[in-house]
Design a protein around this motif. Sequence first.
Motif, mmCIF file in Angstrom:
data_model
loop_
_atom_site.group_PDB
_atom_site.id
_atom_site.type_symbol
_atom_site.label_atom_id
_atom_site.label_comp_id
_atom_site.label_asym_id
_atom_site.label_seq_id
_atom_site.Cartn_x
_atom_site.Cartn_y
_atom_site.Cartn_z
ATOM 1 N N MET A 1 1.029 -1.111 0.129
ATOM 2 C CA MET A 1 0.036 0.025 0.170
ATOM 3 C C MET A 1 0.890 1.359 -0.086
ATOM 4 S SD MET A 1 -2.845 1.184 2.756
ATOM 5 C CE MET A 1 -3.875 -0.080 2.813
ATOM 6 N N LYS A 2 0.542 2.405 -0.785
ATOM 7 C CA LYS A 2 1.027 3.416 -0.710
ATOM 8 C C LYS A 2 0.415 4.606 0.019
ATOM 9 C CE LYS A 2 1.668 4.514 -5.481
ATOM 10 N NZ LYS A 2 2.167 5.065 -6.608
ATOM 11 N N LEU A 3 0.985 5.236 0.893
ATOM 12 C CA LEU A 3 0.506 6.290 1.565
ATOM 13 C C LEU A 3 1.352 7.633 1.562
ATOM 14 C CD1 LEU A 3 -0.927 4.318 4.854
ATOM 15 C CD2 LEU A 3 -2.150 5.409 2.808
ATOM 16 N N ARG A 4 0.730 8.647 1.482
ATOM 17 C CA ARG A 4 1.370 9.960 1.690
ATOM 18 C C ARG A 4 1.656 10.103 3.129
ATOM 19 N NH1 ARG A 4 -0.299 13.902 -2.696
ATOM 20 N NH2 ARG A 4 1.163 15.219 -1.549
ATOM 21 N N ALA A 5 2.706 10.592 3.573
ATOM 22 C CA ALA A 5 3.000 10.596 5.007
ATOM 23 C C ALA A 5 1.814 11.552 6.009
ATOM 24 C CB ALA A 5 4.185 11.697 5.342
ATOM 25 N N HIS A 6 1.169 12.457 5.504
ATOM 26 C CA HIS A 6 -0.001 13.022 6.449
ATOM 27 C C HIS A 6 -1.055 12.201 6.493
ATOM 28 C CE1 HIS A 6 -2.174 14.706 2.531
ATOM 29 N NE2 HIS A 6 -3.116 14.832 3.526
ATOM 30 N N HIS A 7 -1.417 11.374 5.570
ATOM 31 C CA HIS A 7 -2.435 10.325 5.733
ATOM 32 C C HIS A 7 -2.413 9.329 6.825
ATOM 33 C CE1 HIS A 7 -4.120 11.108 1.319
ATOM 34 N NE2 HIS A 7 -4.339 11.957 2.391
ATOM 35 N N LEU A 8 -1.114 9.276 7.338
ATOM 36 C CA LEU A 8 -0.824 8.263 8.453
ATOM 37 C C LEU A 8 -1.580 9.236 9.812
ATOM 38 C CD1 LEU A 8 3.145 8.059 8.300
ATOM 39 C CD2 LEU A 8 1.434 6.655 7.539
ATOM 40 N N LEU A 9 -1.725 10.111 9.661
ATOM 41 C CA LEU A 9 -2.633 11.033 10.582
ATOM 42 C C LEU A 9 -4.026 10.706 10.517
ATOM 43 C CD1 LEU A 9 -0.619 14.475 10.836
ATOM 44 C CD2 LEU A 9 -0.033 12.481 11.965
ATOM 45 N N LEU A 44 5.766 4.894 1.489
ATOM 46 C CA LEU A 44 5.872 6.474 1.897
ATOM 47 C C LEU A 44 5.965 7.029 0.226
ATOM 48 C CD1 LEU A 44 7.304 6.895 5.232
ATOM 49 C CD2 LEU A 44 5.217 7.153 4.777
ATOM 50 N N THR A 45 5.018 7.750 0.007
ATOM 51 C CA THR A 45 4.800 8.438 -1.343
ATOM 52 C C THR A 45 4.786 9.894 -1.085
ATOM 53 O OG1 THR A 45 4.064 8.683 -3.708
ATOM 54 C CG2 THR A 45 2.685 8.255 -1.707
ATOM 55 N N ASP A 46 5.392 10.669 -1.979
ATOM 56 C CA ASP A 46 5.178 12.122 -1.934
ATOM 57 C C ASP A 46 3.944 12.742 -3.336
ATOM 58 O OD1 ASP A 46 6.562 11.902 -4.083
ATOM 59 O OD2 ASP A 46 8.072 13.549 -3.713
ATOM 60 N N VAL A 69 -1.185 19.971 0.732
ATOM 61 C CA VAL A 69 -0.946 18.494 1.146
ATOM 62 C C VAL A 69 0.680 17.941 1.161
ATOM 63 C CG1 VAL A 69 -3.168 17.958 0.530
ATOM 64 C CG2 VAL A 69 -1.359 17.546 -1.203
ATOM 65 N N SER A 70 1.486 18.730 0.139
ATOM 66 C CA SER A 70 2.744 18.339 0.195
ATOM 67 C C SER A 70 3.463 18.992 1.406
ATOM 68 C CB SER A 70 3.523 18.872 -1.069
ATOM 69 O OG SER A 70 3.157 18.229 -2.124
ATOM 70 N N ALA A 71 2.880 20.237 2.009
ATOM 71 C CA ALA A 71 3.633 20.873 3.165
ATOM 72 C C ALA A 71 3.253 19.893 4.208
ATOM 73 C CB ALA A 71 3.038 22.088 3.157
ATOM 74 N N LEU A 72 1.901 19.305 4.275
ATOM 75 C CA LEU A 72 1.756 18.586 5.288
ATOM 76 C C LEU A 72 2.539 17.217 5.448
ATOM 77 C CD1 LEU A 72 -2.368 18.731 4.988
ATOM 78 C CD2 LEU A 72 -1.120 19.622 6.964
#
Length: 135
Positions: A1-9, A44-46, A69-72
């Motif tokens: 699974m790929k997730l953007r870092a802020h989606h961990l929150l 982890l993806t950007d 979202v990139s800043a998050l």
Amino acid sequence: MKLRAHHLLCIQKFTGHGYDAAFTAHMTAVCTQLRRSPESPVLLTDGCDTLCSACPHRVGSFCDSAEKVSALDAAVCKACGIQTGAVCSWERLRELSRTRVLQSKLFHAICCGCQWYALCRHVEVSDGNENCSDT
Ligand code: SF4
Ligand code: SF4
């Protein structure tokens, strides 16, 4: 699974509210999968990720709020000491983002500009207890 870092929150704060019915159903399914298999590897993806795939704000392979979202993502990566391209288990990423962001003053600092903050700030998180329903 790929997730953007802020989606961990976002996954840990999710209580069944989303942009539309399709997005919410997909996010519920992803949360349930992660809760059932916490050892799942996460890349982890950007860029657009598993959650973005069902989002009405995705335009092709981009988010229509890419800068925001990139800043998050960058803030969460910095706080957690993680980097785009890394692969970690969900349980490790969940613990890192919970202890270093969600249960610290950084949660307000990082998330206060998000449209969902008024909702998320009232959602308690605890280890291994995502808030999505088990359906
Ligand atoms: S406030 Fe926004 S970015 Fe922060 S956890 Fe909630 S939905 Fe995600
Ligand atoms: S496309 Fe943008 S708004 Fe939609 S889930 Fe992805 S990062 Fe969030």
